[in-house]
Motif scaffolding. Structure first.
Motif, mmCIF file in Angstrom:
data_model
loop_
_atom_site.group_PDB
_atom_site.id
_atom_site.type_symbol
_atom_site.label_atom_id
_atom_site.label_comp_id
_atom_site.label_asym_id
_atom_site.label_seq_id
_atom_site.Cartn_x
_atom_site.Cartn_y
_atom_site.Cartn_z
ATOM 1 N N GLU A 130 -32.331 -53.725 71.446
ATOM 2 C CA GLU A 130 -32.606 -53.789 72.885
ATOM 3 C C GLU A 130 -31.344 -53.536 73.701
ATOM 4 O OE1 GLU A 130 -33.917 -57.164 76.124
ATOM 5 O OE2 GLU A 130 -34.832 -57.264 74.135
ATOM 6 N N LEU A 131 -30.237 -54.065 73.235
ATOM 7 C CA LEU A 131 -28.970 -53.880 73.950
ATOM 8 C C LEU A 131 -28.513 -52.418 73.896
ATOM 9 C CD1 LEU A 131 -26.820 -55.513 75.492
ATOM 10 C CD2 LEU A 131 -25.611 -55.780 73.325
ATOM 11 N N LEU A 132 -28.742 -51.766 72.771
ATOM 12 C CA LEU A 132 -28.335 -50.365 72.630
ATOM 13 C C LEU A 132 -29.226 -49.425 73.449
ATOM 14 C CD1 LEU A 132 -27.515 -50.305 68.814
ATOM 15 C CD2 LEU A 132 -25.898 -49.995 70.685
ATOM 16 N N GLN A 133 -30.485 -49.772 73.626
ATOM 17 C CA GLN A 133 -31.449 -49.005 74.437
ATOM 18 C C GLN A 133 -31.276 -47.490 74.336
ATOM 19 O OE1 GLN A 133 -31.284 -50.501 78.426
ATOM 20 N NE2 GLN A 133 -32.401 -52.353 77.916
ATOM 21 N N ASP A 134 -31.755 -46.941 73.258
ATOM 22 C CA ASP A 134 -31.815 -45.492 73.045
ATOM 23 C C ASP A 134 -30.454 -44.797 72.903
ATOM 24 O OD1 ASP A 134 -34.600 -45.631 73.168
ATOM 25 O OD2 ASP A 134 -34.582 -45.365 75.343
ATOM 26 N N LYS A 135 -29.384 -45.538 72.831
ATOM 27 C CA LYS A 135 -28.110 -44.878 72.551
ATOM 28 C C LYS A 135 -27.700 -45.285 71.140
ATOM 29 C CE LYS A 135 -25.829 -48.309 75.419
ATOM 30 N NZ LYS A 135 -24.937 -48.616 76.481
ATOM 31 N N PRO A 136 -27.124 -44.381 70.394
ATOM 32 C CA PRO A 136 -26.766 -44.702 69.005
ATOM 33 C C PRO A 136 -25.616 -45.707 68.940
ATOM 34 C CG PRO A 136 -25.937 -42.533 69.602
ATOM 35 C CD PRO A 136 -26.762 -43.015 70.761
ATOM 36 N N ALA A 137 -25.623 -46.476 67.884
ATOM 37 C CA ALA A 137 -24.542 -47.435 67.660
ATOM 38 C C ALA A 137 -23.264 -46.672 67.334
ATOM 39 C CB ALA A 137 -24.916 -48.373 66.525
ATOM 40 N N SER A 138 -22.148 -47.179 67.819
ATOM 41 C CA SER A 138 -20.869 -46.523 67.542
ATOM 42 C C SER A 138 -20.521 -46.663 66.061
ATOM 43 C CB SER A 138 -19.765 -47.132 68.395
ATOM 44 O OG SER A 138 -19.477 -48.450 67.948
ATOM 45 N N GLY A 139 -19.651 -45.783 65.599
ATOM 46 C CA GLY A 139 -19.237 -45.809 64.193
ATOM 47 C C GLY A 139 -18.577 -47.117 63.806
ATOM 48 N N SER A 140 -17.755 -47.674 64.696
ATOM 49 C CA SER A 140 -17.077 -48.928 64.369
ATOM 50 C C SER A 140 -18.068 -50.083 64.306
ATOM 51 C CB SER A 140 -15.972 -49.232 65.377
ATOM 52 O OG SER A 140 -16.519 -49.430 66.670
ATOM 53 N N LEU A 141 -19.095 -50.060 65.140
ATOM 54 C CA LEU A 141 -20.116 -51.104 65.107
ATOM 55 C C LEU A 141 -20.923 -51.013 63.817
ATOM 56 C CD1 LEU A 141 -21.659 -53.427 66.465
ATOM 57 C CD2 LEU A 141 -23.115 -51.692 67.545
ATOM 58 N N VAL A 142 -21.321 -49.805 63.458
ATOM 59 C CA VAL A 142 -22.066 -49.607 62.205
ATOM 60 C C VAL A 142 -21.228 -50.074 61.028
ATOM 61 C CG1 VAL A 142 -22.994 -47.831 60.650
ATOM 62 C CG2 VAL A 142 -23.519 -47.740 63.094
ATOM 63 N N GLU A 143 -19.948 -49.736 61.041
ATOM 64 C CA GLU A 143 -19.051 -50.148 59.952
ATOM 65 C C GLU A 143 -18.936 -51.672 59.878
ATOM 66 O OE1 GLU A 143 -14.350 -49.736 58.863
ATOM 67 O OE2 GLU A 143 -15.320 -48.032 59.850
ATOM 68 N N THR A 144 -18.781 -52.325 61.010
ATOM 69 C CA THR A 144 -18.677 -53.789 61.050
ATOM 70 C C THR A 144 -19.946 -54.438 60.505
ATOM 71 O OG1 THR A 144 -17.207 -53.696 62.966
ATOM 72 C CG2 THR A 144 -18.338 -55.779 62.560
ATOM 73 N N ILE A 145 -21.102 -53.940 60.929
ATOM 74 C CA ILE A 145 -22.373 -54.515 60.490
ATOM 75 C C ILE A 145 -22.596 -54.274 59.004
ATOM 76 C CG2 ILE A 145 -24.887 -54.367 60.739
ATOM 77 C CD1 ILE A 145 -24.411 -53.843 63.734
ATOM 78 N N THR A 146 -22.331 -53.072 58.531
ATOM 79 C CA THR A 146 -22.550 -52.788 57.106
ATOM 80 C C THR A 146 -21.597 -53.603 56.237
ATOM 81 O OG1 THR A 146 -21.185 -50.783 57.237
ATOM 82 C CG2 THR A 146 -23.568 -50.497 57.388
ATOM 83 N N GLU A 147 -20.376 -53.793 56.702
ATOM 84 C CA GLU A 147 -19.439 -54.648 55.952
ATOM 85 C C GLU A 147 -19.957 -56.086 55.883
ATOM 86 O OE1 GLU A 147 -15.410 -54.514 57.413
ATOM 87 O OE2 GLU A 147 -15.297 -52.346 57.156
#
Length: 166
Positions: A95-112
């Motif tokens: 909901e917070l991202l609302q149709d914009k892709p997650a940044s690479g650093s955010l994806v990396e943090t979450i996957t870690e």
């Protein structure tokens, strides 16, 4: 509690300077703070649901095992989805991202973080050997089992027990 902090983050950010909490305010204004907090809100909600399942009204070892296995499978699924930038499993974050892709650093943090959770759950809740897992499934659905599905070891133990009783 974290979900309430997330909901009130703008009010908290207005309040912090009056208390001299400038470092905390700077941390809250950081690029990924809101996104990472939204992700944590979703993870804690999932952990709370798991906790409630484990504390059910009539818990037993089979239900515990199924709940833990299901949560471990969810973690792996979430990790796989997040690696591709898909955050649909995290509703607050999505909901917070609302149709914009997650940044690479955010994806990396979450996957870690998900990798860390997968490792920890794997360490604390070990996988059962396949024979033991089959034996756990028998009492759960005993009326839906055929004799052929019962492991040989269990049949032998049953025959041995019957012989002792006679």
């Amino acid at each position: 509690m974290l979900d309430k902090l997330f909901e009130l983050r703008s009010e908290v950010m207005k309040f912090l300077p009056s208390k001299g909490q400038h470092e905390l305010l700077a941390a809250m204004k950081a690029d990924n703070y809101a996104f990472e907090t939204a992700y944590l809100v979703d993870i804690f909600a999932s952990l709370n649901k798991l906790n409630l399942k484990l504390q059910g009204s009539h818990p037993h070892v089979f239900a515990f095992h199924d709940s833990i296995d299901a949560f471990k499978a969810k973690l792996v699924l979430w990790h796989t989805q997040t690696c591709t930038g898909n955050t649909v499993s995290f509703p607050t974050l999505t909901e917070l991202l609302q149709d914009k892709p997650a940044s690479g650093s955010l994806v990396e943090t979450i996957t870690e973080h998900l990798s860390y959770l997968i490792t920890k759950f794997g360490r604390y809740f070990l996988e059962l050997p396949s024979g033991k897992k089959k034996m756990l499934n028998i009492p759960q659905n005993s009326f839906q089992r055929t004799v052929e599905e019962i492991p040989k070891e269990l049949k032998e133990e049953f025959v041995e027990l019957v012989n002792i009783l006679h």
